[in-house]
Design a protein around this motif. Structure first.
Motif: not given
Length: 159
Positions: A87, A89-94, A96-97, A102-103
């Motif tokens: 998960n 990608n899900q953590r990184a997306s959250r 980021s938001s 940015e990264r």
């Protein structure tokens, strides 16, 4: 209703309605809540920032959003009983938001007994070392112990 039967019904329902639903996402919601070892977290943070300073890199700033997600991921790994980047990608997306990142990068580890040993283990791994030495500006480290006394480590980086 047993947990297994419940999960099967939920998976069937997800498949039936073609929703994006995976076993990993279901397992993420069934986590334990272990206590953080703040002493080890501070020691690792100091080792990482000292190492970065010797390379002429700026120190990483602590971030509460990253700390929350690092802790949740440790709880997930403890519940699962194994090391993973599930998960991410899900953590990184959250992150980021919520933190305008940015990264995002992540280091995980298990079964080390000290801050120095996990830090040295990460330096011996090319991808983990890259995260430590990359252009990130913020970080947080969660260290948690399972009921058997095994340590789990998650460090999240972001810029």
């Amino acid at each position: 209703m047993s947990r297994t039967l419940f999960l099967r019904l939920l998976l069937f329902t997800c498949a039936l309605f073609t929703l994006s639903c995976t076993i990993e996402e279901l397992a993420e919601t069934n986590t334990v809540k272990a206590l953080n070892d703040t002493r080890l977290e501070a020691e690792i943070m100091e080792l990482v920032n000292s190492h970065r300073s010797t390379l002429g890199l700026s120190k990483l700033n602590f971030n509460e959003v990253a700390y929350t997600y690092a802790g949740e991921h440790n709880d997930y790994m403890i519940a699962k009983g194994s090391l993973s980047h599930d998960n991410f990608n899900q953590r990184a997306s959250r992150i980021s938001s919520e933190a305008n990142a940015e990264r995002v990068g992540e280091n995980v580890a298990k079964d080390y007994s000290s801050a120095e040993s996990v830090f040295n283990g990460w330096l011996k791994s090319e991808s983990h070392k890259k995260n430590i030495e990359d252009i990130y500006t913020h970080t947080a480290i969660s260290v948690k112990r399972n009921s058997e006394g095994d340590l789990y480590f998650t460090q999240i980086f972001f810029k």
